[in-house]
Design an enzyme around this catalytic site. Structure first.
Site, PDB file in Angstrom:
ATOM      1  N   ASN A  46       0.797  -1.227   0.109  1.00  0.00           N
ATOM      2  CA  ASN A  46       0.033   0.080  -0.116  1.00  0.00           C
ATOM      3  C   ASN A  46       0.833   1.294   0.109  1.00  0.00           C
ATOM      4  OD1 ASN A  46       0.711  -0.536   2.773  1.00  0.00           O
ATOM      5  ND2 ASN A  46      -0.986   0.631   3.468  1.00  0.00           N
ATOM      6  N   LYS A  91      12.025  -7.875   1.379  1.00  0.00           N
ATOM      7  CA  LYS A  91      11.081  -8.703   0.521  1.00  0.00           C
ATOM      8  C   LYS A  91      10.059  -7.830   0.494  1.00  0.00           C
ATOM      9  CE  LYS A  91       7.559 -11.538   0.314  1.00  0.00           C
ATOM     10  NZ  LYS A  91       7.306 -10.728  -0.776  1.00  0.00           N
ATOM     11  N   GLU A 133       4.406  -4.257  12.433  1.00  0.00           N
ATOM     12  CA  GLU A 133       3.384  -3.180  12.499  1.00  0.00           C
ATOM     13  C   GLU A 133       2.354  -3.609  11.558  1.00  0.00           C
ATOM     14  OE1 GLU A 133       4.038  -0.281  13.378  1.00  0.00           O
ATOM     15  OE2 GLU A 133       6.266  -0.294  13.718  1.00  0.00           O
ATOM     16  N   GLU A 189     -11.157  -5.324   9.208  1.00  0.00           N
ATOM     17  CA  GLU A 189     -10.449  -4.316   8.388  1.00  0.00           C
ATOM     18  C   GLU A 189     -10.699  -4.471   6.921  1.00  0.00           C
ATOM     19  OE1 GLU A 189      -6.190  -4.737   7.866  1.00  0.00           O
ATOM     20  OE2 GLU A 189      -5.977  -2.482   7.997  1.00  0.00           O
TER      21      GLU A 189
HETATM   22  P1  NAD Z   1       0.140  -9.265   3.943  1.00  0.00           P
HETATM   23  O1  NAD Z   1       0.207  -9.626   5.280  1.00  0.00           O
HETATM   24  O2  NAD Z   1      -0.485 -10.095   3.086  1.00  0.00           O
HETATM   25  O3  NAD Z   1       1.438  -9.111   3.194  1.00  0.00           O
HETATM   26  C1  NAD Z   1       2.566  -8.612   3.680  1.00  0.00           C
HETATM   27  C2  NAD Z   1       4.156  -9.020   3.249  1.00  0.00           C
HETATM   28  O4  NAD Z   1       4.131 -10.348   3.843  1.00  0.00           O
HETATM   29  C3  NAD Z   1       4.118  -9.208   1.762  1.00  0.00           C
HETATM   30  O5  NAD Z   1       5.448  -8.831   1.348  1.00  0.00           O
HETATM   31  C4  NAD Z   1       3.850 -10.768   1.498  1.00  0.00           C
HETATM   32  O6  NAD Z   1       4.581 -11.057   0.593  1.00  0.00           O
HETATM   33  C5  NAD Z   1       4.531 -11.093   3.063  1.00  0.00           C
HETATM   34  N1  NAD Z   1       4.118 -12.504   3.452  1.00  0.00           N
HETATM   35  C6  NAD Z   1       2.917 -13.073   3.291  1.00  0.00           C
HETATM   36  N2  NAD Z   1       2.767 -14.392   3.698  1.00  0.00           N
HETATM   37  C7  NAD Z   1       4.037 -14.461   4.459  1.00  0.00           C
HETATM   38  C8  NAD Z   1       4.486 -15.642   5.290  1.00  0.00           C
HETATM   39  N3  NAD Z   1       3.664 -16.368   5.607  1.00  0.00           N
HETATM   40  N4  NAD Z   1       5.807 -15.387   5.890  1.00  0.00           N
HETATM   41  C9  NAD Z   1       6.361 -13.926   5.993  1.00  0.00           C
HETATM   42  N5  NAD Z   1       5.811 -13.298   4.912  1.00  0.00           N
HETATM   43  C10 NAD Z   1       4.655 -13.237   4.187  1.00  0.00           C
HETATM   44  O7  NAD Z   1      -0.377  -7.669   3.850  1.00  0.00           O
HETATM   45  P2  NAD Z   1      -0.974  -6.722   2.759  1.00  0.00           P
HETATM   46  O8  NAD Z   1      -2.292  -7.331   2.075  1.00  0.00           O
HETATM   47  O9  NAD Z   1       0.299  -7.037   1.553  1.00  0.00           O
HETATM   48  O10 NAD Z   1      -1.091  -5.560   3.268  1.00  0.00           O
HETATM   49  C11 NAD Z   1      -2.178  -4.995   3.818  1.00  0.00           C
HETATM   50  C12 NAD Z   1      -2.018  -5.009   5.422  1.00  0.00           C
HETATM   51  O11 NAD Z   1      -0.967  -4.447   5.868  1.00  0.00           O
HETATM   52  C13 NAD Z   1      -3.180  -4.337   6.120  1.00  0.00           C
HETATM   53  O12 NAD Z   1      -3.898  -5.128   7.171  1.00  0.00           O
HETATM   54  C14 NAD Z   1      -2.527  -2.944   6.792  1.00  0.00           C
HETATM   55  O13 NAD Z   1      -3.565  -2.575   7.709  1.00  0.00           O
HETATM   56  C15 NAD Z   1      -1.245  -3.364   7.049  1.00  0.00           C
HETATM   57  N6  NAD Z   1      -0.215  -2.379   7.019  1.00  0.00           N
HETATM   58  C16 NAD Z   1       0.092  -2.101   8.301  1.00  0.00           C
HETATM   59  C17 NAD Z   1       0.889  -0.854   8.533  1.00  0.00           C
HETATM   60  C18 NAD Z   1       1.422  -0.300   9.646  1.00  0.00           C
HETATM   61  O14 NAD Z   1       2.194   0.329   9.700  1.00  0.00           O
HETATM   62  N7  NAD Z   1       0.754  -0.849  10.821  1.00  0.00           N
HETATM   63  C19 NAD Z   1       1.298  -0.101   7.317  1.00  0.00           C
HETATM   64  C20 NAD Z   1       0.853  -0.610   6.015  1.00  0.00           C
HETATM   65  C21 NAD Z   1       0.012  -1.838   5.761  1.00  0.00           C
END
Ligand code: NAD
Length: 520
Positions: free
Chosen positions: A160, A183, A256, A388
């Protein structure tokens, strides 16, 4: 309308894809442009062995990088700050192309990265300086606290905010003397790769910041197994998997995670300001912002003035697949995200909620565009009530007195960000302190807390562990080391002195220390 990314030099994406070393894998992943759904390029789908190789190169690079003085490392980040500002047009084009965000939302990432680079370049030395500590015995013990880099930091990021999240948390890790392996999300690898290129241009040694592209459950987990610290940003669900794996490896992590953020409009709020705050707070980045508000609570006394104006302003928002600054709401990032948003809205409406504005997909604009949507009448059995959505969807609910508002805001397993709107500053601060969120803005949706980089930021409850920004945001990438030298007198019982005498003397000393501590 400008459909073209005009600042990306020819073959940039191809070159960026080829900059990933993936000797152990022949697989690749396509990246698409959310504006059209078309493929824009490929990056390698690295194997776990590629990840291990990248970490090993980063580990070797650490020896040289950590031997540089902090001032020399800060010079690199300071040049990076300038490059990000100078090359913003190219960075923004790549960001908009692969994430589908509105350019104005992308510009916030440029500001954020430059702010973090400037802040930590100027303050890292102060935060990490060796410190003299009180010794066990005054004058006889010299005690120092040192900060040692943890080693190689693994950074795992979502799509995002593809520039901010890839770089801003890596900057303090680098300044502390670590090297980084990143990554990025599957959807947005090119922004991360371009940022890595700019870091090299700024003078960062080749292997001090490496990018591994690929699938999360393969590359992400392999990274957690190989590094010395994990900085994860993403969903709460994936965060639990990351924490488990890091825990098994006894590797520290900072998480986060997601939110379900509340905004409170109190009955004395400036309605125009609150409406503009809600527009920014709910629909920036098409609601795909971890800090954005999905629960909006409006006090009785102002509800009937607030809601119609909020609806009217929402209806006016422009939505276009454009690379220009004039567009207010961009696309959702992918089909998966689009389906999630549509399902949440359909589920709510089918169970009795009203979409007072929006509620529809806009395939006429682009495959993943979804109208900014305000829901009323949201009840507990609807998915949108607690989960969410991460899209341009907000549920508006009335409340009566301040206690009710605070209780509603806190009725969530998430605790990331909140906002309170009032013309009474004291009332705002008093309520803010009772909300269980890591950050709370008063008369501001998220800019003030996000840009106050001197103060820690992160989630309470299921929204995270650890903090970014400020002193905590750099010290987490270090191990503390205490070195103490004992001179002339010893803390242990001296030889030949009976322990009974020693115990009596020490008991007297302990009482004396307490009196000194209390100022006699
Ligand atoms: P996600 O958890 O699906 O993916 C995030 C990252 O984790 C990606 O790079 C993905 O490839 C990796 N990933 C996926 N499975 C994994 C595993 N088993 N082991 C290690 N890595 C893995 O999240 P998303 O859909 O890409 O992002 C949206 C989410 O991120 C929302 O919930 C949003 O609130 C959150 N977010 C939080 C913050 C914050 O600062 N708190 C900032 C931005 C987004």
């Amino acid at each position: 309308m400008a459909f073209q990314a005009s600042h990306i030099p020819p073959d940039t994406l191809g070159d960026l894809g080829r900059s990933v070393s993936a000797e152990e894998s022949d697989d690749s992943m396509s990246v698409e442009a959310p504006f059209t759904g078309e493929r824009i390029g490929d990056v390698p789908a690295c194997s776990p062995r590629d990840v291990t190789a990248a970490v090993s190169r980063a580990r070797t690079a650490r020896t040289e990088w950590s031997s540089w003085s902090i001032e020399r490392r800060a010079d690199v980040l300071s040049r990076f700050h300038d490059l990000v500002l100078d090359r913003q047009a190219e960075l923004l084009d790549v960001m908009v192309l692969e994430s589908g965000k509105a350019r104005r939302d992308g510009y916030e990432e440029i500001l954020d990265v430059a702010t973090n680079a400037r802040y930590y370049a100027a303050r890292a030395e102060e935060f990490l300086r060796p410190r003299r500590r009180d010794g066990a015995i005054p004058l006889a013990t010299k005690t120092m606290e040192y900060r040692t880099p943890v080693g190689v930091v693994g950074v795992i990021t979502p799509w995002n905010y593809p520039l901010t999240l890839a770089v801003s948390d890596a900057i303090p890790a680098l300044l502390a003397g670590n090297t980084v392996v990143l990554k990025p999300a599957e959807e947005t690898p090119f922004t991360a790769l371009l940022a890595a290129k700019l870091l090299r241009e700024a003078g960062l040694p080749e292997d001090a910041f490496r990018v591994v592209t690929g699938w999360g459950d393969e590359v992400g987990l392999a990274l957690i197994d190989a590094v010395d610290f994990v900085n994860f940003t993403g969903s709460t669900e994936t965060g639990r998997t990351v924490a488990e794996r890091a825990g098994k490896n006894l590797v520290k992590c900072s998480l986060e995670l997601g939110g379900k953020n509340p905004m409170l409009v109190l009955d004395d709020a400036d309605v125009s300001a609150a409406v503009e705050g809600a527009i920014r707070g709910c629909f920036t980045n098409a609601g795909q912002l971890c800090l954005s508000f999905e629960r909006l609570y409006v006090q009785d006394g102002v509800y009937d003035r607030f809601l119609p104006r909020f609806v009217e302003r929402t209806r006016e928002l422009s939505m276009d697949p454009s690379f220009d600054y004039d567009v207010e709401v961009g696309s959702l990032v992918s089909e998966r995200q689009f389906e999630k948003v549509r399902n949440h809205v359909d589920d709510a409406v089918s169970k009795g909620a009203t979409a007072v504005v929006g509620g529809n997909a806009r395939p006429d604009v682009g495959p993943y565009f979804f109208e900014p949507t305000i829901l009323t009448g949201v009840t507990e059995e609807m998915t949108v009530a607690r989960e969410e959505t991460f899209g341009p969807v907000v549920a508006v609910t009335r409340f009566s007195d301040d206690e009710d508002g605070i209780a509603l805001a806190n009725d969530s397993d998430r605790g990331l960000n909140a906002s309170v709107w009032t013309t009474d500053s004291d009332r705002g601060w008093e309520i803010a302190r009772q909300i269980d969120c890591g950050t709370v803005g008063i008369n501001d949706p998220y800019h003030a807390i996000w840009a106050s980089v001197d103060s820690p930021m992160g989630g309470m409850k299921d929204s995270g562990i650890g903090r970014r920004h400020g002193r905590e945001g750099i010290r987490k990438y270090t191990e503390s080391q205490t070195v103490a030298e004992q001179r002339f007198a010893s803390v242990a019982p001296p030889r030949r002195v009976p322990t009974k005498w020693y115990a009596r003397a020490m008991t007297g000393v302990m009482r004396l220390f307490k009196r000194i501590e209390e100022g006699w």
